[in-house]
Scaffold this motif. Structure first.
Motif, short mmCIF file in Angstrom:
data_model
loop_
_atom_site.label_atom_id
_atom_site.label_comp_id
_atom_site.label_asym_id
_atom_site.label_seq_id
_atom_site.Cartn_x
_atom_site.Cartn_y
_atom_site.Cartn_z
N UNK A 182 0.21 -26.03 -20.10
CA UNK A 182 -0.75 -27.10 -20.37
C UNK A 182 -0.61 -27.58 -21.81
N UNK A 183 -0.34 -26.67 -22.72
CA UNK A 183 -0.14 -27.04 -24.13
C UNK A 183 1.16 -27.82 -24.30
N UNK A 184 2.20 -27.39 -23.60
CA UNK A 184 3.47 -28.11 -23.65
C UNK A 184 3.29 -29.51 -23.07
N UNK A 185 2.51 -29.63 -21.99
CA UNK A 185 2.25 -30.94 -21.38
C UNK A 185 1.47 -31.85 -22.33
N UNK A 186 0.59 -31.28 -23.15
CA UNK A 186 -0.13 -32.09 -24.14
C UNK A 186 0.83 -32.70 -25.14
N UNK A 187 1.81 -31.92 -25.57
CA UNK A 187 2.84 -32.46 -26.47
C UNK A 187 3.61 -33.56 -25.75
N UNK A 188 3.96 -33.30 -24.50
CA UNK A 188 4.69 -34.30 -23.71
C UNK A 188 3.90 -35.58 -23.51
N UNK A 189 2.60 -35.45 -23.33
CA UNK A 189 1.73 -36.62 -23.18
C UNK A 189 1.79 -37.49 -24.43
N UNK A 190 1.73 -36.85 -25.59
CA UNK A 190 1.78 -37.60 -26.85
C UNK A 190 3.14 -38.27 -27.05
N UNK A 191 4.20 -37.54 -26.74
CA UNK A 191 5.55 -38.10 -26.87
C UNK A 191 5.72 -39.26 -25.90
N UNK A 192 5.28 -39.07 -24.66
CA UNK A 192 5.39 -40.11 -23.64
C UNK A 192 4.66 -41.38 -24.08
N UNK A 193 3.41 -41.22 -24.53
CA UNK A 193 2.62 -42.38 -24.95
C UNK A 193 3.29 -43.11 -26.11
N UNK A 194 3.75 -42.37 -27.10
CA UNK A 194 4.38 -43.00 -28.27
C UNK A 194 5.67 -43.73 -27.88
N UNK A 195 6.49 -43.10 -27.05
CA UNK A 195 7.77 -43.72 -26.66
C UNK A 195 7.53 -44.97 -25.80
N UNK A 196 6.63 -44.87 -24.83
CA UNK A 196 6.37 -46.00 -23.95
C UNK A 196 5.74 -47.16 -24.72
N UNK A 197 4.78 -46.86 -25.57
CA UNK A 197 4.13 -47.93 -26.35
C UNK A 197 5.12 -48.61 -27.29
N UNK A 198 5.97 -47.82 -27.92
CA UNK A 198 6.98 -48.39 -28.82
C UNK A 198 7.95 -49.28 -28.04
N UNK A 199 8.39 -48.79 -26.88
CA UNK A 199 9.31 -49.55 -26.04
C UNK A 199 8.69 -50.88 -25.61
N UNK A 200 7.45 -50.83 -25.13
CA UNK A 200 6.79 -52.05 -24.67
C UNK A 200 6.55 -53.04 -25.81
N UNK A 201 6.24 -52.53 -26.97
CA UNK A 201 6.05 -53.40 -28.13
C UNK A 201 7.36 -54.07 -28.53
N UNK A 202 8.47 -53.33 -28.45
CA UNK A 202 9.77 -53.93 -28.75
C UNK A 202 10.14 -55.00 -27.73
N UNK A 203 9.75 -54.79 -26.47
CA UNK A 203 10.05 -55.79 -25.43
C UNK A 203 9.24 -57.07 -25.61
N UNK A 204 8.01 -56.92 -26.08
CA UNK A 204 7.10 -58.07 -26.22
C UNK A 204 6.40 -58.01 -27.58
N UNK A 205 7.15 -58.23 -28.66
CA UNK A 205 6.56 -58.05 -29.99
C UNK A 205 5.45 -59.04 -30.33
N UNK A 206 5.38 -60.15 -29.63
CA UNK A 206 4.38 -61.15 -29.97
C UNK A 206 3.25 -61.22 -28.93
N UNK A 207 3.20 -60.22 -28.06
CA UNK A 207 2.12 -60.17 -27.06
C UNK A 207 0.79 -59.90 -27.73
N UNK A 208 -0.24 -60.38 -27.08
CA UNK A 208 -1.60 -60.10 -27.58
C UNK A 208 -1.94 -58.65 -27.26
N UNK A 209 -2.77 -58.04 -28.09
CA UNK A 209 -3.12 -56.63 -27.89
C UNK A 209 -3.66 -56.32 -26.49
N UNK A 210 -4.45 -57.22 -25.93
CA UNK A 210 -5.01 -56.97 -24.59
C UNK A 210 -3.90 -56.89 -23.54
N UNK A 211 -2.93 -57.79 -23.63
CA UNK A 211 -1.82 -57.79 -22.67
C UNK A 211 -0.99 -56.51 -22.81
#
Length: 127
Positions: free
Chosen positions: A8-37
């Motif tokens: 469960x502790x390892x999964x918590x680390x994975x959750x943080x890594x997953x969120x950071x990587x996915x959010x970074x990727x999506x922001x790179x795909x749509x750098x001018x998107x509005x925060x809500x989108x």
């Protein structure tokens, strides 16, 4: 050392890594998107249902070796008191297992496997 850590502790680390990587990727795909989108895209990609779908796909294409499958199966079968808002118990367990293997890669500093798994998540699971 990591074999003795709580999954469960390892999964918590994975959750943080997953969120950071996915959010970074999506922001790179749509750098001018509005925060809500962007938030709506984040929420979809970070949902237990989406993560479960990704894990099933990765298992189906035989992405994982035997040791990785052992970690995934132990994480998936670990009992928990927590549950997802909009996912079944099975989807939540699969999502936790995906986060556990990502956390394992991070803790092992296995950047090659981290990059490989996220390439597939970005390309195949986002369809």
């Amino acid at each position: 050392m990591r074999a003795m850590m709580n999954l469960a502790s390892i999964a918590q680390v994975g959750d943080a890594v997953y969120a950071a990587r996915v959010r970074t990727h999506l922001l790179h795909l749509s750098p001018y998107s509005k925060p809500k989108a962007l938030h709506q895209k984040y929420a979809m990609c970070e949902s237990a249902r989406f993560q479960a779908k990704c894990l099933v796909y990765l298992i189906d294409i035989a992405f994982f070796n035997e040791d990785e499958l052992d970690i995934i199966n132990r994480a998936k079968n670990k009992s928990t008191q927590t549950k997802a808002k909009n996912a079944s118990k099975e989807e939540y367990r699969f999502a936790t297992a995906l986060e556990a293997i990502i956390g394992y890669y991070k803790l092992e500093q296995n950047d090659d496997r981290l990059n490989e798994i996220f390439e597939i998540i970005y390309e195949k699971c986002g369809e």
